[in-house]
Structure formats: C-alpha cells, structure tokens
Design a protein around this motif. Structure first.
Motif, PDB file in Angstrom:
ATOM      1  N   ASP A 109      25.391  31.859  50.045  1.00  0.00           N
ATOM      2  CA  ASP A 109      26.408  31.055  50.227  1.00  0.00           C
ATOM      3  C   ASP A 109      27.673  31.362  49.161  1.00  0.00           C
ATOM      4  O   ASP A 109      28.918  31.144  49.845  1.00  0.00           O
ATOM      5  CB  ASP A 109      26.122  29.414  49.803  1.00  0.00           C
ATOM      6  N   SER A 110      27.463  31.760  48.267  1.00  0.00           N
ATOM      7  CA  SER A 110      28.383  32.080  47.217  1.00  0.00           C
ATOM      8  C   SER A 110      27.939  33.298  46.415  1.00  0.00           C
ATOM      9  O   SER A 110      26.645  33.526  46.279  1.00  0.00           O
ATOM     10  CB  SER A 110      28.730  30.699  46.375  1.00  0.00           C
ATOM     11  N   LEU A 111      28.769  33.689  45.588  1.00  0.00           N
ATOM     12  CA  LEU A 111      28.440  35.021  44.780  1.00  0.00           C
ATOM     13  C   LEU A 111      29.458  34.902  43.424  1.00  0.00           C
ATOM     14  O   LEU A 111      30.537  34.382  43.626  1.00  0.00           O
ATOM     15  CB  LEU A 111      29.368  36.219  45.581  1.00  0.00           C
ATOM     16  N   VAL A 112      28.910  34.806  42.405  1.00  0.00           N
ATOM     17  CA  VAL A 112      29.637  34.461  41.160  1.00  0.00           C
ATOM     18  C   VAL A 112      29.218  35.809  40.379  1.00  0.00           C
ATOM     19  O   VAL A 112      28.136  36.159  39.854  1.00  0.00           O
ATOM     20  CB  VAL A 112      28.925  33.416  40.366  1.00  0.00           C
ATOM     21  N   ILE A 113      30.552  36.516  39.818  1.00  0.00           N
ATOM     22  CA  ILE A 113      30.553  37.793  39.353  1.00  0.00           C
ATOM     23  C   ILE A 113      30.880  37.560  37.822  1.00  0.00           C
ATOM     24  O   ILE A 113      32.181  37.219  37.680  1.00  0.00           O
ATOM     25  CB  ILE A 113      30.939  38.684  40.318  1.00  0.00           C
ATOM     26  N   SER A 114      30.367  38.232  36.888  1.00  0.00           N
ATOM     27  CA  SER A 114      30.759  37.744  35.462  1.00  0.00           C
ATOM     28  C   SER A 114      32.556  38.396  35.098  1.00  0.00           C
ATOM     29  O   SER A 114      33.031  38.045  34.605  1.00  0.00           O
ATOM     30  CB  SER A 114      29.961  38.616  34.262  1.00  0.00           C
ATOM     31  N   SER A 115      32.629  39.555  35.867  1.00  0.00           N
ATOM     32  CA  SER A 115      34.143  40.211  35.649  1.00  0.00           C
ATOM     33  C   SER A 115      35.264  39.340  36.537  1.00  0.00           C
ATOM     34  O   SER A 115      36.288  39.179  35.873  1.00  0.00           O
ATOM     35  CB  SER A 115      33.919  41.514  36.167  1.00  0.00           C
ATOM     36  N   GLU A 116      34.651  38.439  37.162  1.00  0.00           N
ATOM     37  CA  GLU A 116      35.705  37.541  37.633  1.00  0.00           C
ATOM     38  C   GLU A 116      35.708  36.017  37.048  1.00  0.00           C
ATOM     39  O   GLU A 116      36.614  35.415  37.070  1.00  0.00           O
ATOM     40  CB  GLU A 116      35.191  37.171  39.276  1.00  0.00           C
ATOM     41  N   VAL A 117      34.394  35.774  36.411  1.00  0.00           N
ATOM     42  CA  VAL A 117      34.413  34.563  35.547  1.00  0.00           C
ATOM     43  C   VAL A 117      35.001  34.797  34.223  1.00  0.00           C
ATOM     44  O   VAL A 117      35.601  33.972  33.826  1.00  0.00           O
ATOM     45  CB  VAL A 117      32.811  34.204  35.379  1.00  0.00           C
ATOM     46  N   GLY A 118      34.896  36.019  34.014  1.00  0.00           N
ATOM     47  CA  GLY A 118      35.373  36.124  32.420  1.00  0.00           C
ATOM     48  C   GLY A 118      34.348  36.079  31.231  1.00  0.00           C
ATOM     49  O   GLY A 118      34.621  36.641  30.103  1.00  0.00           O
TER      50      GLY A 118
END
Ligand SMILES: [Mg+2]
Length: 244
Positions: free
Chosen positions: A155-164
């Motif tokens: 359903d979703s993708l969470v990536i550290s470089s985008e989260v910070g």
C-alpha cells in the motif's frame, strides 16, 4: 523487549526491504567483483563480500541533522564511501560508483524471496495494511514498481532518505505509522535486522518481529523463520478481518 506481538491488535505491517522481501541477484559480491574486473582488477568474491559487510555496517555518514539523519545526497555519499572502501584497488572509483548505483536501481537486479507474494496476498486479504519501510534510498521506488510481487500488494513505501531519518530512529517509525494511518500499537515491524527493524520499532511503540531466514532460534526477540509463519501467526485472529 521479548514481548510477543498482540496479533489481535495488529492492523498494519511495516516490512523491511533488503533481506526481508528482496535480495540482490546476482549477489552484491559478484556485482562488485565484476565492476573491479572491468577496471582490470581481479579480486576474490569472498574477500569482496567480507569487505562489503564491514563497510556497510560502519555508519559513518550522516546528514546535517545529526546521527541517523539522511537525505538523497547523504545516501549517495554513503554509497560512494562504501564503493571506495570495498574496491580501493580500482583506478576509477567514480565510474564504478556510477555503474553500481545504476545497477542496483534496476528491478531486474533484485529478486523477491519465494514466500513474499503468497504472504503479502494472504495478509492483504485479511485486511492488513502493508507498507515497505527501508533505509534504501529513492531508487527503491523504481525497484518496487518493477517487481510485481511487491507492486501488487504493497500500500505504501516509506524510505529513510525521504523521511529524513534512518531506521532505527523513532522519527522513521512515526512516519511509517502516519503512512499507514494507524497508531504505533496497531503496527508491526518485520525485518532481518535486530536493531534497525525490531528493537528500534519496539522503542518507538510498535511491535517488532525478527525474520530470521537462517532460523537460529537463539534470539531474545519474537521471531519467525519465514513469511508463511508470519501469516500463520495471524490466522486465529483473521476471522472477520477480510472482505468475506
Ligand atoms: Mg534488511
């Protein structure tokens, strides 16, 4: 720390990517060895594997917000440093870095473990929200889109470089819960890294589960040997969850 997940409460899962859902195929050692060979340097794949392991574990590169902070540029710096550390003999490290960066951005450089598609499908049919949460960088979006076993069910993708922030920072897990639209106590994090995927998640208020594909059985943390066992853990609670 060893508390079992409360299966009846879990409504969403954050899966780690590399080592949990996907693995490089051919291996990282084979790809780095071939990159060195193209520059006239012959190395033993086993030595390359050991060097990669050592350099990947050393977490010396951070973003401007301190330990575990990151962004896309920080991840490029991290990987440049890893390539230089693993292949110090090659005459043109920058071109090897460019090649390797590109190689691992391609879906065909990765393979899903065989239990992934059946498990994700079964969990989705139970009504569980599925998220991939990774310390990979933005390249992971293209990789996931190109692997039907993932693209169909995630359903979703969470990536550290985008989260910070990288796992195991609490901000990463808060972002994953926000993506799922669930409070931490309803979210389980599953992965092969004890600190990044499991202990960090538990500290942030989520449940955590080690995926130990080697099945050593010696950990003081909740664990499964494969994703089929994860699905089976839910089964007693699955009645009434699905669309039936
Ligand atoms: Mg992993």
């Amino acid at each position: 720390m060893s508390e079992r997940p409360r299966w009846d409460r879990i409504a969403g899962i954050v899966f780690d990517a590399v080592g949990t859902l996907i693995k490089p195929d051919p291996s990282v050692a084979a790809v780095y060895t071939a990159a060195a060979r193209r520059q006239g340097v012959e190395l033993e794949p086993e030595a390359v594997r050991a060097r990669f392991h050592a350099h990947f574990q050393s977490d010396a590169v951070h973003g401007e917000n301190g330990v575990l902070s990151t962004d896309e540029e920080t991840e490029r710096r991290r990987w440049r440093q890893i390539v230089v550390g693993v292949l110090p003999e090659i005459p043109e490290p920058e071109s090897a870095f460019d090649e390797l960066w590109e190689h691992f951005s391609r879906p065909e450089s990765w393979r899903c473990f065989p239990d992934v598609a059946p498990a994700l499908r079964a969990l989705k049919l139970m009504g569980i929200e599925l998220c991939v949460g990774s310390n990979f960088d933005g390249r992971l979006r293209g990789v996931v889109q190109g692997l039907p076993e993932l693209a169909s069910w995630v359903d979703s993708l969470v990536i550290s470089s985008e989260v910070g922030y990288r796992k195991p920072h609490a901000s990463f897990f808060r972002a994953a819960c926000a993506h799922l639209g669930l409070p931490p106590e309803q979210v389980l994090c599953v992965g092969d890294d004890l600190e990044n995927d499991v202990r960090g998640a538990i500290r942030a208020g989520l449940s955590g589960l080690v995926l130990d594909r080697g099945a050593s059985g010696t950990l003081d943390l909740p664990q499964v040997a494969n994703l089929t066992a994860l699905v089976q853990s839910f089964s007693p609670w699955s009645v009434g969850r699905g669309p039936w």
